[in-house]
Design an enzyme around this catalytic site. Sequence first.
Site, PDB file in Angstrom:
ATOM      1  N   CYS A   1       0.862  -1.186   0.000  1.00 18.11           N
ATOM      2  CA  CYS A   1       0.000   0.000   0.000  1.00 18.11           C
ATOM      3  C   CYS A   1       0.896   1.231   0.000  1.00 18.11           C
ATOM      4  O   CYS A   1       2.092   1.132   0.223  1.00 18.11           O
ATOM      5  CB  CYS A   1      -0.876   0.043   1.252  1.00 18.11           C
ATOM      6  SG  CYS A   1      -1.992  -1.347   1.423  1.00 18.11           S
TER       7      CYS A   1
ATOM      8  N   GLU B   1      -9.242   6.279   4.726  1.00 18.20           N
ATOM      9  CA  GLU B   1      -8.698   6.466   3.391  1.00 18.20           C
ATOM     10  C   GLU B   1      -9.704   6.241   2.272  1.00 18.20           C
ATOM     11  O   GLU B   1     -10.535   5.344   2.350  1.00 18.20           O
ATOM     12  CB  GLU B   1      -7.527   5.492   3.177  1.00 18.20           C
ATOM     13  CG  GLU B   1      -6.375   5.714   4.118  1.00 18.20           C
ATOM     14  CD  GLU B   1      -5.237   4.739   3.934  1.00 18.20           C
ATOM     15  OE1 GLU B   1      -4.118   5.102   4.327  1.00 18.20           O
ATOM     16  OE2 GLU B   1      -5.450   3.627   3.404  1.00 18.20           O
TER      17      GLU B   1
END
Length: 194
Positions: free
Chosen positions: A69, A118
């Site tokens: 990520c 997010e």
Amino acid sequence: MPQHTELVVLLDDDGETIGTAPKATVHTRDTALHLAFSCHVFDAQGRILVTRRAIGKLTWPGVWTNSFCGHPAPDEDMREAVHRRAEQELGLELESVELVLPDFRYRATDAAGVVENEICPVFRAVAASPVDPRPEEVGEYQWVDPEQLIPAVAHTPWAFSPWLTLQLPLLYPEHAAHSGLAETAAAAAAVPAA
């Protein structure tokens, strides 16, 4: 030599950019909504690369997760950010980078109370070089068959990152429905985020 400050892109609820902040100040108990990405890397045999986050990571240390990520820098193209982070975290070159879940969004709190909040588009890619993980990022890694990963996550969700638990049923709905993972992910998504 001055230390480089990594910035993350802050977003409003509609996903519009509203500013930036140093990454070191964003992941707290009051994490602002920000832009990130996840990538699932496959090998030539169709196996997915899963990584165990290094123990020194601020969020979800020691848990298994998708390949990697990251956060795009301000004004950085998302695909360029994916390539950059693959090299930084895994020493890995990628090919066939494809956006597969453009609207993925989640909020989760880890055991230490640190919040991830997010908008996190999800990519898939193919490994174009051997994996050479950075120990400060990755504790260990494995190439696994997605059909084996899904029941493992369904039966031991605590051992995996919440974003992986939520992404897998969206990426593999036919397998997730039969493994119990869809229910596990639904339960995780229903937990209030404080």
